[in-house]
Design a protein around this motif. Structure first.
Motif, PDB file in Angstrom:
ATOM      1  N   GLY A  62      33.426  57.257  38.779  1.00  0.00           N
ATOM      2  CA  GLY A  62      32.933  57.460  39.530  1.00  0.00           C
ATOM      3  C   GLY A  62      32.508  55.304  39.717  1.00  0.00           C
ATOM      4  O   GLY A  62      33.383  54.623  38.674  1.00  0.00           O
ATOM      5  N   ASN A 113      35.520  66.340  36.365  1.00  0.00           N
ATOM      6  CA  ASN A 113      35.413  64.534  36.581  1.00  0.00           C
ATOM      7  C   ASN A 113      36.039  63.517  36.808  1.00  0.00           C
ATOM      8  O   ASN A 113      36.560  63.925  35.736  1.00  0.00           O
ATOM      9  N   GLU A 140      32.284  61.701  39.638  1.00  0.00           N
ATOM     10  CA  GLU A 140      32.510  62.714  40.670  1.00  0.00           C
ATOM     11  C   GLU A 140      33.151  63.845  40.490  1.00  0.00           C
ATOM     12  O   GLU A 140      34.611  63.446  39.701  1.00  0.00           O
ATOM     13  N   ASP A 199      24.712  59.030  37.734  1.00  0.00           N
ATOM     14  CA  ASP A 199      25.733  60.521  37.590  1.00  0.00           C
ATOM     15  C   ASP A 199      27.041  59.137  37.538  1.00  0.00           C
ATOM     16  O   ASP A 199      27.622  58.703  38.666  1.00  0.00           O
ATOM     17  N   SER A 230      26.964  52.680  38.989  1.00  0.00           N
ATOM     18  CA  SER A 230      26.545  54.099  39.026  1.00  0.00           C
ATOM     19  C   SER A 230      26.835  54.843  37.723  1.00  0.00           C
ATOM     20  O   SER A 230      26.407  55.515  37.132  1.00  0.00           O
TER      21      SER A 230
END
Ligand SMILES: [Zn+2]
Ligand SMILES: [Zn+2]
Length: 381
Positions: free
Chosen positions: A198, A195, A209, A206, A202
């Protein structure tokens, strides 16, 4: 296909050579090349995919010499991993054999050492159940070796082979998926299950990404700790309070009350605050109340929080009270006073203390936190 051979009785590795030097080696008429498996003459070859390898000049009689029917692609991935490790300064061996402290034998596809670090990289071509991967990882662990798994994915639809039980992502079992789109000319092997950070907003939820990295890039980043594991939940919280001064409605003396219970937690390494206002002190567990009373009440001069009967509310609640006359201090009044105090900048924030992280709440139910789970993240330098 072998990556190692004996050149004038000294082991050499095909992935140590740049293509130009590999060609020069082929042209070296004075050197003798022998297979390390059976010491019969070897020849140097380059596959269509670009794997540089040694092959028996004559068909080997010894069955131990067979490469076990591995596909050209499987071998190519191993070659690229070995080559990248070598370029990153690791000492690489292929098909290395070892025994764990519990007597279990292993053969590592790729085994590499650097200083005290020992790693095994397994390129898993046929599907392997997660529990088997976990078991084999334990065997490596019992041998003082850190294992890393590259699971082959065969189709574009399932490029990311990290599914089912493999979704239980922990630092203990580093598992990644490797895929190449064969329909796309010149496409490279991509590694999934990494990942990147992001968007800022966020961050606590989460935060990351998913991305795909080129195989060589993945290996070099992994080896230089540019890919790190972030546990989702920090194992501890910091507990702090916000205290305000209020006038007791009964005895009219100035007293201190707890207006807010705050927790500093971290999710994926990012700190955030979780605050319970006076209304929600009721939600604090008995353990937390005990921690608050023992660590803060005397120092910050408030009456220990306790369960009291409220006539207005018609029930017992965890409450602030007056340390002088003992009456209950209503939570709605505290909340109002807190707003005023914040406005007047006369809120006292206490020091914070470390406590084990409390269970999280999902739909009003307490859920035990799994501190092992997390994500692999590429660090932006
Ligand atoms: Zn042989
Ligand atoms: Zn009072």
């Amino acid at each position: 296909m072998a990556f190692v051979c004996l050149k004038d009785d000294k082991a050499i590795y095909s992935f140590h050579y740049a293509l130009k030097d590999w060609i020069a080696l082929k042209e070296d008429k004075h050197a003798s090349f022998k297979m390390s498996c059976c010491h019969t003459p070897a020849i140097l070859k380059t596959s269509k995919l670009g794997t540089q390898f040694f092959s028996h000049k004559a068909k080997p009689k010894d069955t131990d010499c067979s490469s076990g029917g591995e596909t050209a692609e499987h071998i190519h991935i191993k070659y690229l991993v070995s080559k990248t490790l070598f370029e990153c300064g690791w000492d690489v061996q292929v098909e290395k054999r070892g025994v764990s402290s519990k007597g279990e034998e292993w053969i590592a596809d790729i085994y590499a050492t650097k200083g005290k670090a020992k790693i095994a990289i397994e390129v898993q071509w046929s599907p392997q159940a997660f529990i088997e991967t976990k078991r084999r990882q334990q065997v490596y662990k019992d041998s003082g070796v850190r294992g890393l798994w590259l699971l082959r994915s065969g189709s574009i639809k399932d490029r990311n082979a990290i599914t089912c039980d493999y979704l239980y992502k922990t630092k203990e079992v580093p598992v990644f998926s490797v895929y190449k789109n064969k329909k796309e000319a010149g496409s490279s092997y991509k590694v999934f299950n990494v990942n990147q950070e992001g968007a800022e907003e966020s961050l606590t939820h989460d935060r990351f990404e998913p991305i795909a990295l080129d195989l060589e890039d993945f290996i070099s980043k992994m080896m230089s700790s540019q890919i790190k594991f972030y546990a989702k939940y920090s194992p501890t919280s910091e507990l702090f309070l916000k205290i305000i001064e209020q006038t007791c409605w009964a005895c009219k003396r100035d007293i201190n009350v707890v207006a807010l219970v705050g927790y500093k937690n971290a999710n994926y390494g990012v700190p955030y605050e979780d605050c319970r206002y006076a209304e929600h002190i009721t939600d604090c567990s008995d353990r937390t109340i005990r921690v608050i009373n023992e660590n803060f009440a005397q120092t910050y001069g408030f009456a220990p929080l306790k369960s009291m009967y409220s006539k207005t509310m018609g029930g017992r609640f965890m409450s602030n009270s007056c340390p002088h006359c003992g009456v209950l201090m209503g939570k709605f009044f505290i909340s109002q006073a807190f707003i005023d105090a914040r406005y007047d900048e006369c809120v006292v924030e206490t020091h914070s203390i470390h406590i084990p992280r409390l269970p999280i709440e999902i739909n009003g139910k307490e859920v035990e936190i799994d501190f092992e789970r997390g994500e692999w993240v590429m660090i932006n330098e």
